[in-house]
Design a protein around this motif. Structure first.
Motif, PDB file in Angstrom:
ATOM      1  N   UNK A 135      48.803  91.884  -9.503  1.00 45.89           N
ATOM      2  CA  UNK A 135      47.784  91.118  -8.430  1.00 45.89           C
ATOM      3  C   UNK A 135      46.686  91.693  -7.687  1.00 45.89           C
ATOM      4  N   UNK A 136      46.858  93.316  -7.767  1.00 44.32           N
ATOM      5  CA  UNK A 136      45.734  93.950  -7.219  1.00 44.32           C
ATOM      6  C   UNK A 136      44.497  94.000  -8.183  1.00 44.32           C
ATOM      7  N   UNK A 137      44.871  94.172  -9.562  1.00 41.33           N
ATOM      8  CA  UNK A 137      43.816  93.917 -10.426  1.00 41.33           C
ATOM      9  C   UNK A 137      43.334  92.892 -10.480  1.00 41.33           C
ATOM     10  N   UNK A 138      43.858  91.811 -10.453  1.00 39.60           N
ATOM     11  CA  UNK A 138      43.262  90.267 -10.498  1.00 39.60           C
ATOM     12  C   UNK A 138      42.359  90.263  -9.268  1.00 39.60           C
ATOM     13  N   UNK A 139      42.597  90.683  -7.897  1.00 39.28           N
ATOM     14  CA  UNK A 139      42.102  90.550  -6.941  1.00 39.28           C
ATOM     15  C   UNK A 139      40.808  91.331  -6.910  1.00 39.28           C
ATOM     16  N   UNK A 140      40.642  92.344  -7.656  1.00 37.62           N
ATOM     17  CA  UNK A 140      39.473  93.227  -7.536  1.00 37.62           C
ATOM     18  C   UNK A 140      38.449  92.581  -8.653  1.00 37.62           C
ATOM     19  N   UNK A 141      39.143  92.089  -9.723  1.00 37.78           N
ATOM     20  CA  UNK A 141      38.274  91.281 -10.667  1.00 37.78           C
ATOM     21  C   UNK A 141      37.396  90.161 -10.019  1.00 37.78           C
ATOM     22  N   UNK A 142      38.319  89.256  -9.388  1.00 36.34           N
ATOM     23  CA  UNK A 142      37.864  88.179  -8.645  1.00 36.34           C
ATOM     24  C   UNK A 142      36.891  88.613  -7.426  1.00 36.34           C
ATOM     25  N   UNK A 143      37.064  89.612  -6.815  1.00 34.57           N
ATOM     26  CA  UNK A 143      36.118  90.087  -5.530  1.00 34.57           C
ATOM     27  C   UNK A 143      34.887  90.501  -6.543  1.00 34.57           C
ATOM     28  N   UNK A 144      34.778  91.202  -7.407  1.00 34.38           N
ATOM     29  CA  UNK A 144      33.650  91.505  -8.207  1.00 34.38           C
ATOM     30  C   UNK A 144      33.006  90.363  -8.835  1.00 34.38           C
ATOM     31  N   UNK A 145      33.620  89.328  -9.327  1.00 31.80           N
ATOM     32  CA  UNK A 145      32.872  88.248  -9.670  1.00 31.80           C
ATOM     33  C   UNK A 145      32.360  87.553  -8.425  1.00 31.80           C
ATOM     34  N   UNK A 146      32.827  87.389  -7.402  1.00 30.19           N
ATOM     35  CA  UNK A 146      32.484  86.617  -6.427  1.00 30.19           C
ATOM     36  C   UNK A 146      30.856  87.432  -5.970  1.00 30.19           C
ATOM     37  N   UNK A 147      31.177  88.752  -5.919  1.00 30.89           N
ATOM     38  CA  UNK A 147      29.853  89.543  -5.651  1.00 30.89           C
ATOM     39  C   UNK A 147      28.622  88.845  -6.380  1.00 30.89           C
ATOM     40  N   UNK A 148      29.023  89.155  -7.580  1.00 35.38           N
ATOM     41  CA  UNK A 148      27.922  88.792  -8.692  1.00 35.38           C
ATOM     42  C   UNK A 148      27.365  87.239  -8.574  1.00 35.38           C
ATOM     43  N   UNK A 149      28.431  86.441  -8.449  1.00 34.51           N
ATOM     44  CA  UNK A 149      27.990  84.994  -8.293  1.00 34.51           C
ATOM     45  C   UNK A 149      27.059  84.927  -6.827  1.00 34.51           C
ATOM     46  N   UNK A 150      27.350  85.510  -5.989  1.00 31.92           N
ATOM     47  CA  UNK A 150      26.337  85.424  -4.579  1.00 31.92           C
ATOM     48  C   UNK A 150      25.082  86.121  -4.987  1.00 31.92           C
ATOM     49  N   UNK A 151      24.958  87.050  -5.774  1.00 33.47           N
ATOM     50  CA  UNK A 151      23.732  87.430  -6.117  1.00 33.47           C
ATOM     51  C   UNK A 151      22.856  86.383  -7.038  1.00 33.47           C
ATOM     52  N   UNK A 152      23.711  85.743  -7.956  1.00 38.63           N
ATOM     53  CA  UNK A 152      22.955  84.791  -8.879  1.00 38.63           C
ATOM     54  C   UNK A 152      22.450  83.609  -8.054  1.00 38.63           C
ATOM     55  N   UNK A 153      23.441  83.062  -6.962  1.00 37.98           N
ATOM     56  CA  UNK A 153      22.950  82.008  -6.050  1.00 37.98           C
ATOM     57  C   UNK A 153      21.781  82.034  -5.455  1.00 37.98           C
ATOM     58  N   UNK A 154      21.523  83.546  -4.816  1.00 40.07           N
ATOM     59  CA  UNK A 154      20.579  83.607  -4.132  1.00 40.07           C
ATOM     60  C   UNK A 154      19.307  83.509  -4.998  1.00 40.07           C
ATOM     61  N   UNK A 155      19.250  84.279  -6.171  1.00 40.32           N
ATOM     62  CA  UNK A 155      17.984  84.152  -7.479  1.00 40.32           C
ATOM     63  C   UNK A 155      17.966  82.518  -7.669  1.00 40.32           C
ATOM     64  N   UNK A 156      18.830  81.751  -7.907  1.00 38.14           N
ATOM     65  CA  UNK A 156      18.815  80.383  -8.124  1.00 38.14           C
ATOM     66  C   UNK A 156      17.849  79.593  -7.028  1.00 38.14           C
ATOM     67  N   UNK A 157      18.477  79.746  -5.840  1.00 37.54           N
ATOM     68  CA  UNK A 157      17.926  79.196  -4.608  1.00 37.54           C
ATOM     69  C   UNK A 157      16.321  79.599  -4.641  1.00 37.54           C
ATOM     70  N   UNK A 181      23.509  75.865  -9.772  1.00 38.36           N
ATOM     71  CA  UNK A 181      23.806  76.176  -8.315  1.00 38.36           C
ATOM     72  C   UNK A 181      25.307  75.700  -8.054  1.00 38.36           C
ATOM     73  N   UNK A 182      25.544  74.422  -8.355  1.00 35.42           N
ATOM     74  CA  UNK A 182      26.811  73.623  -7.987  1.00 35.42           C
ATOM     75  C   UNK A 182      27.959  74.484  -8.538  1.00 35.42           C
ATOM     76  N   UNK A 183      27.722  74.647  -9.887  1.00 34.25           N
ATOM     77  CA  UNK A 183      28.736  75.401 -10.593  1.00 34.25           C
ATOM     78  C   UNK A 183      29.165  76.645  -9.963  1.00 34.25           C
ATOM     79  N   UNK A 184      28.032  77.379  -9.716  1.00 32.25           N
ATOM     80  CA  UNK A 184      28.332  78.784  -9.196  1.00 32.25           C
ATOM     81  C   UNK A 184      28.983  78.792  -7.754  1.00 32.25           C
ATOM     82  N   UNK A 185      28.471  77.888  -7.134  1.00 35.87           N
ATOM     83  CA  UNK A 185      29.201  77.582  -5.697  1.00 35.87           C
ATOM     84  C   UNK A 185      30.590  77.228  -5.746  1.00 35.87           C
ATOM     85  N   UNK A 186      30.716  76.146  -6.770  1.00 38.52           N
ATOM     86  CA  UNK A 186      32.193  75.887  -6.912  1.00 38.52           C
ATOM     87  C   UNK A 186      33.152  77.238  -7.377  1.00 38.52           C
ATOM     88  N   UNK A 187      32.688  77.849  -8.161  1.00 37.93           N
ATOM     89  CA  UNK A 187      33.314  79.062  -8.550  1.00 37.93           C
ATOM     90  C   UNK A 187      33.761  79.988  -7.530  1.00 37.93           C
TER      91      UNK A 187
END
Lengths: 174, 174
Positions: free
Chosen positions: B114-136, B159-165
């Motif tokens: 579960x620790x590795x999973x959480x690290x992976x998810x956290x990194x993906x969320x960080x990346x998604x937020x950057x991409x969302x800013x760019x798309x906005x 945008x809808x997809x990434x926000x959902x993710x």
DNA sequence: TCGACCATGTAAACTGTTACATGATTGT
DNA sequence: ACAATCATGTAACAGTTTACATGGTCGA
């Protein structure tokens, strides 16, 4: 997406808007790539020369003789080939439309042809609904396999994305 | 995703679960491909032979001599290489994690780490937020261009997809 | 016995990436 | 003068798809 020669159609699509150089095309890719596509110069320039040989594009005559810059425009033939490609997924009855082919076509549409846009959206919605049914089934299978927890999350993500898409396109169809 | 030798790591990942033949691997692709990946036999069999030569996998000894069937298992080396590959995106600070690399790794995770999973998810969320800013930002640009209405729809969909993710992964992080 | 499916591969063509190569123009 | 950007390409390599080729096993 091998064999479908995607780059060719993207270039044709970009040239329907206005004449461009290979360099301009690369700039457009870099600017719009996030939702779309990318290609390096080493792929763009040879493709442009192939398209020139196939009479899909022609050099824009320019008085500026002392520059190596080459600006390309669509030929009548190129314009026709692009239009045929746009319509292709709608031609076959009982057809489906995957995301890549959908996005690729959608990218070039403006407000000018609402009927075509609606046909495209309707076909994509139909395809999405089929995919959603399949994913719902896969989800019922995978929940019994805790060793595939990651896959379960992927299926849930895909389901959420596709349902969101259906909602968005249906709104657009109204 | 050229040069990254994705197929190799997918095969390693599948073999962490249990020994398989090339045919089994293809079956798994066909069954799970919707959210994942696909490859023809002509790509799988040569890859397996390469991996055998590189000591990543070995033939499962079988008493059944009169069959051409080849069942492969991971070597200790193969197992190590796979683990290193899994951790790779988390290694560099200031890194991002694109969808393909995220999905690829997520696919092989169960409930065990579960620790590795959480690290992976956290990194993906960080990346998604950057991409969302760019798309906005891109959305504010494109709304003034009715000739790019299709592109506007694509940006809205993304945008809808990434926000959902982001929503889904944050729920999982709790 | 016949068709469906199991099982493994090779060859050729195509698509895409990385590295290399060259030179002009524009602004500071 | 120098750097950044404009501008066009070739070569080598890696990854992917399509077509071809072969033979075994199992159930109706």
């Amino acid at each position: 997406m091998a064999r479908s020669n995607t780059l060719k159609y993207i270039i044709l699509g970009l040239l329907t808007r206005k004449p461009l150089t290979g360099y301009d095309i690369k700039q457009t890719f870099d600017k719009e790539k996030a939702e779309f596509w990318t290609a390096p110069f080493s792929q763009i320039y040879p493709e442009l020369n192939r398209m020139l040989n196939n009479d899909l594009i022609s050099l824009l005559p320019t008085s500026d003789t002392n520059t190596r810059k080459k600006t390309y425009q669509l030929t009548a033939h190129g314009r026709e080939v692009f239009q045929n490609w746009l319509q292709l997924p709608l031609a076959a009855s009982e057809s489906t439309l995957d995301n890549d082919n959908f996005i690729l076509r959608l990218h070039f549409l403006g407000h000018t042809d609402p009927t075509f846009l609606k046909n495209l959206l309707a076909l994509r919605v139909k395809t999405l609904n089929l995919e959603i049914t399949q994913l719902e089934f896969e989800l019922t299978e995978v929940v019994n396999h805790p060793e595939q927890y990651g896959r379960e999350l992927i299926i849930k993500k895909e389901l959420a994305n596709k349902k969101s898409d259906v909602k968005l396109w249906k709104k657009e169809l109204k």
